[in-house]
Structures are given as structure tokens and as C-alpha cells.
Design an enzyme around this catalytic site. Structure first.
Site, PDB file in Angstrom:
ATOM      1  N   LYS A 101      -1.279  -4.290  -2.914  1.00 43.56           N
ATOM      2  CA  LYS A 101      -2.525  -3.667  -2.455  1.00 43.56           C
ATOM      3  C   LYS A 101      -2.642  -2.274  -3.072  1.00 43.56           C
ATOM      4  O   LYS A 101      -2.020  -1.323  -2.606  1.00 43.56           O
ATOM      5  CB  LYS A 101      -2.579  -3.575  -0.938  1.00 43.56           C
TER       6      LYS A 101
ATOM      7  N   ASP B   8       8.988   5.318 -10.997  1.00 49.10           N
ATOM      8  CA  ASP B   8       8.496   6.008 -12.196  1.00 49.10           C
ATOM      9  C   ASP B   8       9.290   7.269 -12.495  1.00 49.10           C
ATOM     10  O   ASP B   8       9.483   7.633 -13.658  1.00 49.10           O
ATOM     11  CB  ASP B   8       7.020   6.366 -12.030  1.00 49.10           C
TER      12      ASP B   8
ATOM     13  N   SER C 173       0.809  -1.211   0.000  1.00 51.65           N
ATOM     14  CA  SER C 173       0.000   0.000   0.000  1.00 51.65           C
ATOM     15  C   SER C 173       0.850   1.271   0.000  1.00 51.65           C
ATOM     16  O   SER C 173       1.430   1.613  -1.016  1.00 51.65           O
ATOM     17  CB  SER C 173      -0.966  -0.034   1.182  1.00 51.65           C
TER      18      SER C 173
END
Length: 489
Positions: free
Chosen positions: A344, A330, A319
Site C-alpha cells: 500500500k 534504502d 503502509s
């Protein structure tokens, strides 16, 4: 205009598969439930009424109306997905208290599986971790009471208690020929979610065990201390997110913001209602609790934005941990090293109800800056490296995709360009590509994994496994940083 879900509360993220014993990942959102757009199913309600009446008249023992209704609500919410839940008064209060990093208990996060209480992860420096309880352990007895037949709430209540009072746990552990009997004392758990450790001159490790209210600020302080200890000339840093099950969304944004430039997109969310659609960038309104707080990112050493960085992850990283790892990946800001994360990719919001109860409801899916949903997939490391055998055994390879009723990944089965997500807003480094962004380039040679430091002492891993075991992933991260520093720039 900031929507009520974000303006009036915090968004809850966590790898909790049920109620945590410590209930330490919380949020508050003062928002009434959105009215349903379709009429109530009269026939189904009639069946419900008939069953209710039959239980009242025919069950072997009298049953209180309040209990029946409460259990019906609990079952209705639990049937949605593994992370939605109805919180009664006690559970809601514990959840709120846990956000502040201090609570009573044993220091383990638990879920219910096959009628037994399963340990998701022990929390650092708590009675559970010190007693050697591991992720993947199954608790079958609490003192002389068998777990079978208890609800998770009942088990949690039994494990809680006054500090210094003893409790005996009977545990099933993989590859152990017979149950383990462990006696430990309850304690007030004061969580310190950020820990700094010096490795070699110029190299350090910062471990984040979970994302609490002050985690971003504590990380900023740890970074400043790291620079001070190295006379403002550090060489590389390791951010350890292993076995970190998540926590508060704004803290995840703050943690990522320590290493990313201002205005960088960290995560965006997609849900059915307008309030659940957010683009969270590194701006104070997205990581500070309120506008009156000091902006802890303003005084960071400038070099931290470019300092060589490795992020350690594993199957217990979930999470909020995956949000941070995904954002840094990224933006090509760090090397992600370890094993695939938990997966998750959903957001839970705590909706207060009457009677000091609350509804923990999945309200959105989240996406990394380049439009990746990690739901039931996880973050794939740039450099895959398994942990030592004990850690692999302890996690048992459980991921979000193994949970009954887990949400699907919205990009599964879609063609490039068909993903049901929005491109990142202007100002972020890239728009949503048709395929995931390339990961940072790394040396293709095998990463060195020494088992000890120069002095011949074993390198220790913090956390549930104790501090006396070799840590090959940490060694590999340190070796990678030294290779990067040695390269001509």
C-alpha cells in the site's frame, strides 16, 4: 512553508481496505476540497437526477432523501480506490478516538469482500486475538443476523457495543470443514502499540502493532529500557512489523528516526496539489505533534544508530510499516527479513466536512528515499523467509495488487530515468538512482531457524496467533544478529 495538509493535521496511512472495526488509523486535515478545474458534466448530472426521481417515485418502499444522497456519496467515494471513504458522524468520531489508542469494540480490523466481512488482522491483546480469530477469516453471521446484505458500516455497528456484553461470530476459515462459532465479550480496547521482549542476554525484540500518536515516543522509551536492562551494552535488536497495517505518517517518521541519523530522508510524497508534495526527514517538525512537545529522539542512547538491527515483515505489513522498512532498507541500516509486504503506497488525508462528517481521500503516493514506489508491489525483503504454515494459511496471500480498483504503480512500464518522481533533497544520503539502491550485503549461507531456545522451550510469537507457537522468522533474525556480532569488525 508547510502546506495545510501537513500543518493542520496528520496524514493517514493504513492497510485498512474499508472501515476498520476499531477505526484506529486517523488523521485530521482542515482543508477544503480543491475546486475542480473542469465544468460539471451536465448530462451525467441529469441522469443522476432522473434516477433519483425514479427511486423516489417507483421504489417498492418510500426512501428518505437523506439516505439516498448519503448512499450516493458513499458509492462515489468508494469507487475511487479501496482506501478512500466517506465517514458519517459516528465513523468520523470513532476514527478520531482511535488515534488516541483507546476505543470500544472487539479489536479486529475488517473489510468487506464478496458480501462478507473479512478480518484484515486481529489486534494484539484484545478479545478477538484472545478468542483465536485470524487474519483471513470471513464473518458470515453476527449473533443470529446474516452478514449477507449488510453494509460494512452496519456490520461494524453491530460488533460495537457496551463493554462486557457478549456477541457470537460465525466464521468461515480456510481448510475448516464447517463454520466456527465463537462467542466473545466486547471490551474497551486500550492499545499498547509498542512491546519490548528480552530474548537472550544482549538481544531483544520490539514489536510495533500499529502506528499511533505516541508510537515514536513509546519506541524511544522501549529502546532506553532495552539499553538499561543490558547495562548499556546490547548486542542486537529485532524490530517486528509483521501484521502491522499502518497508522499515522508522523509516527512512521519518528520510528525510522530512532534508528537513522538526524536529517535523513524517510519518505517523500507526490500528489496533484502542492500540499501533497512533501519530503519528510528526521526533523522534529515531521515527527512531533506540535512544537511544544519534548523531542523524544534527543536523549536516545547514541549506540542505537549503529546497533545491529533486523526488521521482520510479512504480507500483513502495510503502509506506515512499509515506509519504515523501506527507509531502513534504502539507508542500509537494517536487514529486512520475512516475506513481501502488502504494497500500500498511497496516502490518505481526512478532510472534515460540515455536519461533523469527513472525507477520507487518497491524496498522494509515497516513495522510499531512493525513489521506489511500493504501490501494488510491496517491499521485497533482503532475506526471504516464509512464516510457519499456519501464518501463511491465515494471510491467504492477499496484497494490495489483489484489491479491485487499486492504484497503479507510477513506475510500472517506465524506462530508467523516466520515473515520475523527484530525486531526494540535498542532505539525504543518495539521489534518486535509475535503478533501486543495492540492499545490504548478507551472508549467503542459509539462516539457521531453530524452533526452540536453549532451554528447549518454544519461542513465542506475539500477536493474533497467540503466544504458544514457534516463530521461525524470529529465530532466524536472532541467529543472523548473533552471526553479525560474531564477525570481526
Amino acid at each position: 512553508m508547510v502546506g495545510p495538509l501537513k500543518k493542520l493535521g496528520l496524514i493517514l496511512l493504513g492497510a485498512l481496505l474499508g472501515f476498520a472495526l476499531t477505526l484506529n488509523f486517523s488523521a485530521v486535515a482542515d482543508k477544503a476540497a480543491t475546486p475542480a478545474g473542469s465544468p460539471l458534466p451536465i448530462e451525467d448530472l441529469r441522469v443522476f437526477s432522473e434516477i433519483f426521481g425514479r427511486i423516489k417515485s417507483d421504489y417498492v418502499e418510500p426512501v428518505d432523501d437523506h439516505k439516498l444522497i448519503k448512499e450516493a456519496i458513499t458509492g462515489m467515494v468508494a469507487g475511487l480506490d479501496p482506501h478512500s471513504a466517506y465517514l458519517d458522524q459516528e465513523a468520523y468520531k470513532e476514527l478520531q478516538d482511535g488515534t488516541q489508542g483507546e476505543f470500544g469494540g472487539l479489536g479486529i480490523e475488517v473489510t468487506m469482500e464478496d458480501g462478507l466481512v473479512k478480518v484484515v488482522t486481529p489486534i494484539d491483546d484484545t478479545p478477538a486475538s484472545k478468542a483465536g480469530i485470524k487474519s483471513g477469516d470471513y464473518i458470515i453471521k453476527l449473533d443470529d443476523a446474516a452478514i449477507k446484505g449488510m453494509t460494512l458500516n452496519d456490520a461494524v455497528k453491530r460488533m460495537r457495543g457496551k463493554p462486557d456484553t457478549p456477541i457470537t461470530l460465525t466464521i468461515l476459515r480456510k481448510n475448516e470443514p464447517k463454520p466456527l462459532v465463537i462467542t466473545l465479550k466486547r471490551a474497551i480496547i486500550k492499545m499498547k502499540s509498542v512491546k519490548l521482549k528480552e530474548l537472550d542476554p544482549g538481544y531483544g525484540e520490539i514489536r510495533i502493532s500499529q502506528f499511533q500518536e505516541h508510537t515514536g515516543e513509546d519506541l524511544a522509551n522501549a529502546v532506553e529500557q532495552f539499553y538499561k536492562d543490558n547495562k548499556d551494552q546490547p548486542k542486537g535488536l529485532i524490530l517486528d512489523l509483521r501484521n502491522n497495517p499502518g497508522g499515522l505518517l508522523n509516527s512512521a517518521v519518528g520510528v525510522a528516526g530512532v534508528f537513522l541519523p538526524p536529517e535523513s530522508l524517510v519518505v517523500y510524497t507526490e500528489g496533484r496539489v502542492a500540499d501533497a508534495k512533501m519530503h519528510l526527514t528526521v526533523t522534529p517538525e515531521n515527527y512531533l505533534r506540535d512544537a511544544s512537545e519534548k523531542d523524544y529522539l534527543l536523549d536516545l542512547p547514541k549506540g542505537i544508530k549503529k546497533l545491529p538491527l533486523v526488521v521482520l515483515v510479512n504480507g500483513g505489513s502495510a503502509s506506515a510499516s512499509e515506509i519504515v522498512a523501506g527507509a531502513l532498507q534504502d539507508h542500509h541500516r537494517a536487514l529486512i527479513l520475512g516475506t513481501r509486504t502488502f504494497g500500500k503506497g498511497s496516502v490518505q488525508t481526512i478532510l472534515p466536512l460540515s455536519g461533523n462528517t469527513a472525507l477520507k481521500l487518497t491524496t498522494a503516493r509515497y516513495f522510499t528515499p531512493n525513489g521506489r514506489s511500493i504501490q501494488a508491489k510491496g517491499i521485497e525483503p533482503d532475506k526471504v523467509m516464509a512464516d510457519d504454515a499456519d501464518a501463511v494459511e491465515a494471510t491467504l496471500g492477499i496484497h494490495e495488487s489483489d484489491l479491485t480498483g487499486h492504484l497503479s504503480n507510477p513506475t510500472d512500464g517506465t524506462k530508467p530515468g523516466d520515473a515520475a518522481v523527484k530525486p531526494v533533497e540535498s542532505g539525504a544520503p543518495t539521489a534518486l538512482p535509475e535503478t533501486p539502491a543495492a540492499t545490504p550485503a548478507v551472508d549467503q549461507k542459509p539462516v539457521a531457524t531453530p524452533a526452540s531456545d536453549k532451554a528447549g522451550k518454544p519461542v513465542h510469537k506475539p500477536g493474533a496467533k497467540g503466544d504458544e507457537l514457534p516463530d521461525p522468522q524470529l529465530d532466524a533474525a536472532r541467529a543472523y544478529l548473533k552471526q553479525e556480532v560474531a564477525k570481526p569488525h
